[in-house]
Enzyme design. Structure first.
Site, short mmCIF file in Angstrom:
data_model
loop_
_atom_site.label_atom_id
_atom_site.label_comp_id
_atom_site.label_asym_id
_atom_site.label_seq_id
_atom_site.Cartn_x
_atom_site.Cartn_y
_atom_site.Cartn_z
CE1 TYR A 103 -3.85 2.28 0.60
CE2 TYR A 103 -2.33 3.43 2.05
CZ TYR A 103 -3.51 3.40 1.34
OH TYR A 103 -4.35 4.49 1.36
CD1 TRP A 105 -1.47 7.60 -0.96
CD2 TRP A 105 -1.45 9.37 -2.33
NE1 TRP A 105 -2.71 8.18 -0.93
CE2 TRP A 105 -2.73 9.27 -1.75
CE3 TRP A 105 -1.20 10.41 -3.22
CZ2 TRP A 105 -3.76 10.16 -2.04
CZ3 TRP A 105 -2.23 11.30 -3.51
CH2 TRP A 105 -3.50 11.16 -2.92
N1 LIG Z 1 -2.16 8.01 12.45
C1 LIG Z 1 -2.54 8.15 11.19
N2 LIG Z 1 -1.96 7.39 10.24
C2 LIG Z 1 -2.33 7.52 8.95
C3 LIG Z 1 -3.30 8.47 8.57
C4 LIG Z 1 -3.90 9.25 9.58
O1 LIG Z 1 -4.78 10.09 9.33
N3 LIG Z 1 -3.48 9.08 10.86
N4 LIG Z 1 -3.65 8.58 7.24
C5 LIG Z 1 -3.51 7.39 6.42
C6 LIG Z 1 -3.71 7.65 4.99
S1 LIG Z 1 -5.21 8.36 4.54
C7 LIG Z 1 -2.83 7.26 4.03
S2 LIG Z 1 -3.29 7.38 2.38
C8 LIG Z 1 -1.53 6.67 4.38
C9 LIG Z 1 -0.39 7.11 3.45
O2 LIG Z 1 0.68 6.25 3.55
P1 LIG Z 1 1.72 6.04 2.35
O3 LIG Z 1 1.06 6.22 1.04
O4 LIG Z 1 2.44 4.78 2.60
O5 LIG Z 1 2.70 7.27 2.58
P2 LIG Z 1 3.78 7.93 1.60
O6 LIG Z 1 4.69 8.72 2.47
O7 LIG Z 1 3.09 8.67 0.51
O8 LIG Z 1 4.57 6.69 1.02
C10 LIG Z 1 4.98 6.61 -0.28
C11 LIG Z 1 6.40 6.07 -0.32
O9 LIG Z 1 6.72 5.78 -1.68
C12 LIG Z 1 8.04 6.24 -1.96
N5 LIG Z 1 8.11 6.47 -3.41
C13 LIG Z 1 7.79 7.58 -4.11
N6 LIG Z 1 7.99 7.37 -5.43
C14 LIG Z 1 8.42 6.11 -5.57
C15 LIG Z 1 8.77 5.30 -6.69
O10 LIG Z 1 8.70 5.72 -7.83
N7 LIG Z 1 9.15 4.01 -6.43
C16 LIG Z 1 9.23 3.51 -5.17
N8 LIG Z 1 9.61 2.24 -5.03
N9 LIG Z 1 8.92 4.26 -4.10
C17 LIG Z 1 8.51 5.52 -4.29
C18 LIG Z 1 8.19 7.48 -1.12
O11 LIG Z 1 9.56 7.75 -0.91
C19 LIG Z 1 7.43 7.08 0.15
O12 LIG Z 1 8.29 6.49 1.10
O13 LIG Z 1 -1.20 7.01 5.74
C20 LIG Z 1 -2.22 6.62 6.64
N10 LIG Z 1 -1.75 6.72 8.01
N1 LIG Z 2 -1.01 18.32 2.50
C1 LIG Z 2 -1.51 17.07 2.48
N2 LIG Z 2 -2.74 16.85 1.95
C2 LIG Z 2 -3.25 15.62 1.95
C3 LIG Z 2 -2.53 14.50 2.43
C4 LIG Z 2 -1.24 14.75 2.98
O1 LIG Z 2 -0.55 13.84 3.45
N3 LIG Z 2 -0.77 16.04 2.98
N4 LIG Z 2 -3.07 13.23 2.35
C5 LIG Z 2 -4.18 13.03 1.42
C6 LIG Z 2 -4.90 11.78 1.70
S1 LIG Z 2 -4.19 10.31 1.21
C7 LIG Z 2 -6.14 11.73 2.25
S2 LIG Z 2 -6.92 10.23 2.45
C8 LIG Z 2 -6.82 12.95 2.68
C9 LIG Z 2 -7.32 12.74 4.09
O2 LIG Z 2 -8.39 13.51 4.38
P1 LIG Z 2 -8.87 13.58 5.90
O3 LIG Z 2 -8.74 12.27 6.52
O4 LIG Z 2 -10.18 14.22 5.94
O5 LIG Z 2 -7.73 14.58 6.44
P2 LIG Z 2 -7.13 14.82 7.90
O6 LIG Z 2 -6.26 16.02 7.77
O7 LIG Z 2 -6.51 13.61 8.44
O8 LIG Z 2 -8.40 15.16 8.76
C10 LIG Z 2 -9.19 16.30 8.50
C11 LIG Z 2 -9.53 16.98 9.79
O9 LIG Z 2 -10.49 16.24 10.53
C12 LIG Z 2 -10.45 16.71 11.86
N5 LIG Z 2 -10.90 15.67 12.77
C13 LIG Z 2 -10.17 14.68 13.31
N6 LIG Z 2 -10.96 13.91 14.11
C14 LIG Z 2 -12.18 14.44 14.07
C15 LIG Z 2 -13.42 14.11 14.68
O10 LIG Z 2 -13.56 13.13 15.41
N7 LIG Z 2 -14.48 14.90 14.40
C16 LIG Z 2 -14.38 15.99 13.59
N8 LIG Z 2 -15.48 16.71 13.37
N9 LIG Z 2 -13.23 16.33 13.01
C17 LIG Z 2 -12.15 15.57 13.23
C18 LIG Z 2 -9.02 17.09 12.13
O11 LIG Z 2 -8.97 18.38 12.75
C19 LIG Z 2 -8.39 17.08 10.76
O12 LIG Z 2 -7.59 18.23 10.49
O13 LIG Z 2 -5.92 14.08 2.68
C20 LIG Z 2 -5.18 14.18 1.48
N10 LIG Z 2 -4.51 15.44 1.43
MO LIG Z 3 -5.24 8.58 2.20
#
Ligand SMILES: Nc1nc2c(c(=O)[nH]1)N[C@H]1C(S)=C(S)[C@@H](COP(=O)(O)OP(=O)(O)OC[C@H]3O[C@@H](n4cnc5c(=O)[nH]c(N)nc54)[C@H](O)[C@@H]3O)O[C@H]1N2
Ligand SMILES: Nc1nc2c(c(=O)[nH]1)N[C@H]1C(S)=C(S)[C@@H](COP(=O)(O)OP(=O)(O)OC[C@H]3O[C@@H](n4cnc5c(=O)[nH]c(N)nc54)[C@H](O)[C@@H]3O)O[C@H]1N2
Ligand SMILES: [Mo]
Length: 760
Positions: A103, A105
């Protein structure tokens, strides 16, 4: 890209966080946003310092302990060694012992997209792999929504647009907000950031925004929002309270509920307390949420009878019982009767990403064919540590009783589980259970450091590709800007060489090199466009122009509008064809933690005497997840090299914490340091530490080392949302915070590991 930019040596490129051009000035990489972007993303400035940063991986490495169990490598025979290990696992255990979930991005380019490469390779060379389903983004909603409304992608991405909000919405209530930091990102590349301007325009027309969130910054100033801060994790109770007030005032849309929904009566009995003796009144909700009963009543009055839009962020469902606020938000919107009208109704995850609120392209984006996976086993994506720690153990998922497979080899490319997974100390233990962890990485992430074999790969700027996402019209020719770092190779080159060793070279490459694949995929895109009656230039012209504007669909509200217009002819893809306020299917699964209609279930993880604060671990504003954390913008926003934790002045004062102090966050699962920012932009009782600071254990040999940098996933809980979806619950947990007065340990996360483990 304009022609003049190209002439100056600037070449077009793209990323998940924006389209741009890049070139060299005085030997320095310079990155300029696409001229068509009204609100460019500052994350672009992570590139220059990252490109040649020592945190990049220069050469393959094999862990010494792993080598001691087998023959030693010499020269660049790492691929031979890895090929032999893959053969051993395939031939003795079968592909069902390989986890290729992988998994993450990765990068925006669609050909060099790492997961697509990993999965295709494992299918072609091993016959398949144990896969993961769903995402960390939408783990709970992705399972519950298809039962009650439709596929999550349709509901988040082809529904209400920013154009409709500008023209039609009267009230937008955003649970979890619509933070600009989040919508600035879109997988595959985003060329125009329209959210800020749209909110400004809607407000100027008279639209009111209501922000329900622990952080004031979850809506931009341009929205002029009213800010309500319920206790995190209690939104379902708040929505129930609003729902009760609507019914009490006779303001719910009975005609809509009858015509378009099933199960209202069952739910109404619960809402009014006829089934459990507890009416879900505004004052009941006040006791749970901390929002005054009059305010809740007032919300019902503000929303009723208007073109109101209910938005529920991904964040709310990344928590215990995460299915409930998603489903209850839908029920609330159904009661308001605006679903399917322009700018009204329900839009799950609008503004959480740049994919949402936009017109879709007439053609989907293309990607690498994946081949056939013969392995049937899978896990819900966030159950990885459970799987590795408990092979054979049974678990529930979406009405099925499944068992965790016995995994010997894990293959990862394009993701960072030490970023995205919860309870990292537990994840570390889990990874010790496999024979081999193989990782392709651009940089020395904690995942790369934990690997047995690491293969360095190019980052996006070091190869040609094209970027496109299905809701952004700009397809970008991503020109190579720099030579590969050290011995880094493309994932494709590595897999081609490995496939050769496993007797699957021709199947994997189909005889094409990377350039030929780009042409091939582009021609598929061109054919799809031609079928829809749109001409596109040949590859050479596209490449020279640097971009292609794709035609978009009308702003038609998608499946939900069609259903409103014709509930018989355009049924929803649910069992009843209608919105399911009560789902017989889900009720039939018999899960007490997710019964047949939305319910309030108190969370288990709540503050106690020793851990008094709630932690919000949300998406970072300064990078995408953990990507390029060593880049200039991400580094500049840290304080004393640490990630910044926001704390309310009252909570800070109680603990003797001043702005800028280093603090220790801890709970029974782990501890980390961070730099305090004392601000009333976060509600009292809550601290916020974003994800993505690279995991940096002070002493990696310890069982539960202190992370000296500020990765909140050492604190979060590794439990599923419910037996229905088993989604990730990383957004919220409980912690204590204290001032850290000890000597500040150095940051080591970006230093390459000691070269004694080099493959040569
Ligand atoms: N506590 C907590 N944890 C969370 C979340 C949260 O809200 N709270 N949010 C979750 C969510 S929504 C998401 S989507 C995940 C994201 O989690 P990930 O998608 O795993 O996070 P990234 O840092 O985007 O990881 C991408 C990795 O790919 C590598 N990469 C980039 N380009 C390439 C390439 O061309 N080839 C290879 N082999 N590698 C490459 C980058 O260096 C990086 O290390 O995290 C989740 N984790
Ligand atoms: N700059 C930047 N943008 C991103 C990403 C990133 O890594 N960096 N990741 C992308 C990805 S993969 C995803 S999936 C989306 C994630 O989209 P989301 O999951 O919606 O994003 P978050 O910033 O984790 O959360 C949004 C807000 O929800 C609020 N929140 C947390 N818990 C609660 C709750 O219990 N109730 C309420 N009402 N609010 C709460 C927090 O204040 C938080 O800032 O963002 C995307 N956009
Ligand atoms: Mo995500």
């Amino acid at each position: 890209m304009t022609k003049s930019q190209a002439d100056n040596g600037f070449r077009p490129h793209s990323s998940h966080w924006g389209a741009f051009s890049a070139g060299w000035q005085d030997n320095r990489l310079v990155v300029k946003p696409h001229p068509g972007d009204p609100d460019p993303n500052p994350l672009l400035q992570n590139f220059p310092a990252a490109l040649r940063h020592p945190a990049r991986i220069a050469r393959p490495m094999v862990r010494r302990g792993w080598l001691e169990r087998g023959p030693g490598p010499d020269g660049d025979r790492v691929l031979d060694l890895l090929g032999d290990e893959l053969k051993r696992v395939r031939d003795t255990h079968g592909p069902g012992a390989v986890f290729g979930g992988s998994y993450g991005w990765a990068s925006a380019g669609r050909f060099h997209h790492a997961q697509s490469q990993v999965h295709r390779f494992l299918n072609m060379a091993l016959g398949g792999y144990v896969r993961s389903v769903n995402s960390y983004s939408a783990g709970a909603s992705g399972v519950v929504l298809p039962h009650v409304l439709g596929p999550v992608e349709q509901i988040s991405r082809r529904n209400v647009t920013w154009e409709q909000i500008v023209d039609h919405s009267e009230v937008v209530i955003a649970f979890g907000g619509m933070a600009l930091k989040n919508s600035m990102v879109g997988a595959g590349g985003i060329s125009r950031h329209v959210e800020r301007g749209s909110m400004r325009q809607a407000r100027a027309r008279g639209c009111r925004f209501i922000l329900v969130s622990p952080l004031r910054g979850d809506l931009p100033e341009e929205a002029g929002a009213e800010w309500l801060a319920p206790i995190p994790g209690t939104d379902t109770a708040l929505m129930l309270g609003i729902a009760h007030s609507l019914v009490a005032a006779g303001q719910h849309d009975v005609a809509f509920l009858e015509r378009y929904c099933v199960g209202w009566e069952v739910f109404e009995a619960y809402l009014m307390g006829r089934t459990d003796g507890q009416p879900k009144t505004a004052s009941w909700a006040a006791g749970i949420t901390g929002i005054a009963a009059e305010v809740i009543d007032g919300l019902a009055r503000q929303l009723a009878g208007k073109r109101s839009l209910v938005v529920v962020a991904h964040a709310l469902q990344r928590a215990e019982h995460g299915e409930q606020p998603v489903w209850m938000g839908l029920v609330l919107a159904a009661m308001l009767g605006q679903i399917g009208l322009p700018g009204g109704g329900y839009n799950y995850a609008l503004g959480a990403l740049g994919h949402t609120g936009r017109r879709a392209n007439v053609v989907p984006s293309v990607g690498l064919q994946q081949g056939r996976n013969t392995v049937r086993d899978f896990i819900p994506v966030a159950r990885i540590a459970d799987m590795l720690l408990n092979p054979g153990q049974a678990f529930d998922y979406n009405g099925e009783r499944l068992a965790y497979p016995d995994i010997r080899l894990v293959y990862w490319g394009g993701g960072n589980p030490f970023h995205h997974h919860q309870d990292l100390n537990r994840l570390r233990r889990a990874f010790t259970r496999v024979d081999s962890l193989i990782v392709h990485e651009t940089a020395w992430t904690a995942t790369a450091r934990h690997a047995d074999i690491v293969l360095p790969c190019t980052m996006t700027l070091e190869r040609d590709d094209f970027g496109t996402m299905s809701t952004d019209p700009l397809m970008v020719a991503m020109h190579k800007i720099a030579e590969p770092y050290g011995e880094a190779r493309d994932d494709y080159a590595i897999f081609s060489a490995l496939a050769e060793r496993l007797g699957a070279g021709a199947a994997f490459t189909e005889g094409r090199n990377a350039q030929e694949w780009l042409r091939h995929l582009y021609s598929e895109m061109r054919d799809m466009l031609a079928e829809k009656g749109h001409a596109a230039p040949d590859f050479e012209t596209f490449w020279a122009q640097g971009e292609l504007m794709l035609p978009t669909m009308p702003d038609d509200g998608g499946m939900i509008r069609a259903f409103r217009d014709d509930p018989v002819g355009a049924k929803l893809p649910t069992p009843s064809g209608k919105i399911e306020i009560f789902s017989a299917t889900i009720a039939g699964f018999g899960y007490d933690d997710c019964p047949g209609h939305p319910v309030w279930r108190a969370p288990v993880d709540v503050p106690d005497a020793r851990h008094t604060l709630r932690l919000v671990a949300n998406q970072p504003a300064t990078r995408l997840h953990s990507q390029l954390d060593f880049g200039g913008h991400s580094q500049a926003e840290k304080s004393r090299g640490r990630e910044v934790v926001r704390i309310h002045p009252r909570d800070a004062a109680k603990r003797g914490i001043a702005d800028g102090d280093i603090v220790r966050l801890f709970n029974p699962r782990g501890a980390c340091l961070a730099a305090a920012s004392v601000t009333d932009g976060v509600m009292a009782g809550v601290v916020q530490l974003p994800t993505g600071a690279w995991y940096d254990p002070e002493d990696p040999a310890e069982d539960m080392p202190l992370c000296v940098h500020g990765n909140p996933n050492v604190l979060t809980r590794d439990v599923g949302t419910s037996r229905l979806a088993q989604g990730c619950t990383g957004q919220l947990t409980t912690v204590e915070v204290e001032r850290f007065d000890g000597n500040l340990p150095p940051i080591q996360a970006y230093e390459p590991p000691v070269p004694a483990t080099a493959a040569e």
